[in-house]
Design an enzyme around this catalytic site. Structure first.
Site, PDB file in Angstrom:
ATOM      1  N   THR A 147      16.584  72.722  17.997  1.00 47.29           N
ATOM      2  CA  THR A 147      16.239  73.611  18.898  1.00 47.29           C
ATOM      3  C   THR A 147      17.381  74.638  19.158  1.00 47.29           C
ATOM      4  OG1 THR A 147      17.456  72.116  20.147  1.00 47.29           O
ATOM      5  CG2 THR A 147      15.503  72.625  21.751  1.00 47.29           C
ATOM      6  N   GLY A 148      18.811  74.176  18.130  1.00 48.75           N
ATOM      7  CA  GLY A 148      19.539  74.941  17.336  1.00 48.75           C
ATOM      8  C   GLY A 148      19.335  75.865  15.983  1.00 48.75           C
TER       9      GLY A 148
ATOM     10  N   TYR B 122      15.549  63.162  29.904  1.00 52.76           N
ATOM     11  CA  TYR B 122      16.412  63.352  29.990  1.00 52.76           C
ATOM     12  C   TYR B 122      17.486  62.670  30.936  1.00 52.76           C
ATOM     13  CZ  TYR B 122      20.521  66.951  29.031  1.00 52.76           C
ATOM     14  OH  TYR B 122      21.758  67.570  28.898  1.00 52.76           O
TER      15      TYR B 122
ATOM     16  N   ARG C 132      16.573  78.314  31.333  1.00 53.02           N
ATOM     17  CA  ARG C 132      17.595  78.038  32.485  1.00 53.02           C
ATOM     18  C   ARG C 132      17.498  79.709  33.536  1.00 53.02           C
ATOM     19  NH1 ARG C 132      21.277  73.989  29.723  1.00 53.02           N
ATOM     20  NH2 ARG C 132      20.606  74.694  27.405  1.00 53.02           N
TER      21      ARG C 132
ATOM     22  N   LYS D 160      20.473  60.012  28.751  1.00 58.82           N
ATOM     23  CA  LYS D 160      22.268  60.314  29.185  1.00 58.82           C
ATOM     24  C   LYS D 160      22.760  59.334  29.749  1.00 58.82           C
ATOM     25  CE  LYS D 160      23.067  64.279  27.304  1.00 58.82           C
ATOM     26  NZ  LYS D 160      23.667  63.727  26.301  1.00 58.82           N
TER      27      LYS D 160
ATOM     28  N   TYR E 225      29.326  59.455   4.579  1.00 53.76           N
ATOM     29  CA  TYR E 225      31.151  60.131   4.548  1.00 53.76           C
ATOM     30  C   TYR E 225      31.597  58.898   4.516  1.00 53.76           C
ATOM     31  CZ  TYR E 225      28.300  63.778   7.637  1.00 53.76           C
ATOM     32  OH  TYR E 225      27.734  64.700   7.984  1.00 53.76           O
TER      33      TYR E 225
ATOM     34  N   ALA F 196      28.580  63.439  25.563  1.00 55.82           N
ATOM     35  CA  ALA F 196      28.406  64.834  26.716  1.00 55.82           C
ATOM     36  C   ALA F 196      26.841  64.318  26.895  1.00 55.82           C
ATOM     37  CB  ALA F 196      28.145  65.686  25.283  1.00 55.82           C
TER      38      ALA F 196
ATOM     39  N   GLY G 155      23.746  73.873  17.862  1.00 57.43           N
ATOM     40  CA  GLY G 155      23.715  74.208  19.432  1.00 57.43           C
ATOM     41  C   GLY G 155      24.024  75.274  20.503  1.00 57.43           C
TER      42      GLY G 155
END
Length: 320
Positions: A45-46, A157, A198, A161, A74, A126, A20
């Protein structure tokens, strides 16, 4: 005052959403500081070009993955920091992929928090200024709990968040995970999607083509615009020096949308004029962060709006 560590050699950092706009700059900062960075993204979207840029660094490792479905095990890596930066954030995405936005901020955040708990890693969520909704106080301070429509066009959204923040705080209080929460205000700069929807990319692209600049409402609504390198610097301050309570990050300089449009026309020497259209539902009337908390960590924005617009315009011109 504590100082930011400049050499992160030997540190392992996981960045969800690495392809992103903002996350790719975050990855680059930590790679330049010597850390080994592991990126995840499903490219909803990246941009693959961002991953190609980051892949030039020897210590960058990437895996295409939808984090609300699964994340890699991992087994041979011990993470020091895990950054939850994976959510689409543009209003055009709210109409097209609302369920994906809600799932990445709930199921995806949960999986990342569980990984942070298992690794003893510092975790950064974030979040966004959107948690304040259409604010009733100005400027916005972190203690303000917001004025949000839970079923409005931005709710996928906003509420996702808000949930992600609650989930992050719950892992801190229940499991003592070392967490951070940042609330990002309007950010712009190179690597933004040209069709992001935006205000800055819209205006810059319209002005470059000498088209009418689309202003919603009468243009009196305000925003505060932060250049991406300043924002990444703020993220670094919070991750390395902050505590578990939320931090507004951004630039407190405030402009009306009409002023912003006129500045862009002037900066690009464009022949564009303004075109006014109906204001979308729940569009915030004023947005400006109080950044007193993050300033106590030593952060200050450095890039002026004029400088940032010039750099952003150059980037969009390069894509033509």
């Amino acid at each position: 005052m504590q100082k930011l560590p400049m050499d992160l050699t030997g540190k392992n950092i996981l960045v969800a959403g690495a392809a992103g706009f903002v996350p790719s700059h975050v990855c680059q900062l930590y790679l330049e500081k010597g850390a080994t960075v592991y990126g995840l993204d499903n490219f909803i979207t990246g941009s693959k070009s961002n991953i190609e840029l980051l892949s030039k660094f020897e210590k960058f490792h990437f895996e295409e993955r939808n984090i609300f479905e699964s994340i890699p095990e991992y087994k041979d890596v011990k993470f020091d920091y895990i950054l939850s930066l994976a959510s689409p954030a543009s209003p055009i995405d709210f109409k097209i992929i609302p369920l994906e936005i809600m799932r990445v901020n709930s199921e995806g955040t949960l999986k990342l928090l569980e990984l942070a708990k298992a690794h003893g890693a510092t975790f950064l969520e974030a979040s966004t200024s959107e948690v304040y909704g259409d604010p009733e106080i100005h400027p916005q301070v972190e203690s303000y709990v917001g004025h949000v429509n839970p079923i409005g066009p931005r709710s996928c959204y906003d509420e996702a968040k808000r949930f992600a923040e609650a989930l992050t705080m719950s892992f801190h209080t229940r499991y003592n995970v070392d967490t951070r929460i940042i609330r990002i205000f309007n950010t712009y700069g190179p690597r933004m999607r040209p069709n992001d929807g935006r205000v800055i990319p819209n205006f810059v692209n319209q002005a470059m083509d000498n088209e009418e600049l689309t202003v919603y409402g009468d243009g009196s609504q305000t925003r505060s615009f932060c250049y991406v390198t300043d924002l990444v610097n703020a993220i670094d301050h919070v991750l390395m020096l902050g505590d578990h309570m939320p931090y507004n990050i951004g630039n407190p300089d405030e402009y009306t949308i009409k002023e912003c449009a006129e500045l862009i026309i002037s900066a690009l020497d464009s022949k564009s004029v303004l075109s006014f259209k109906e204001l979308p539902k729940d569009d915030p009337k004023r947005r400006r962060p109080d950044i007193s908390r993050v300033m106590k960590l030593g952060y200050l924005p450095k890039v002026t709006f004029a400088e940032g617009l010039e750099k952003t315009a150059s980037y969009f011109k390069s894509l033509k």
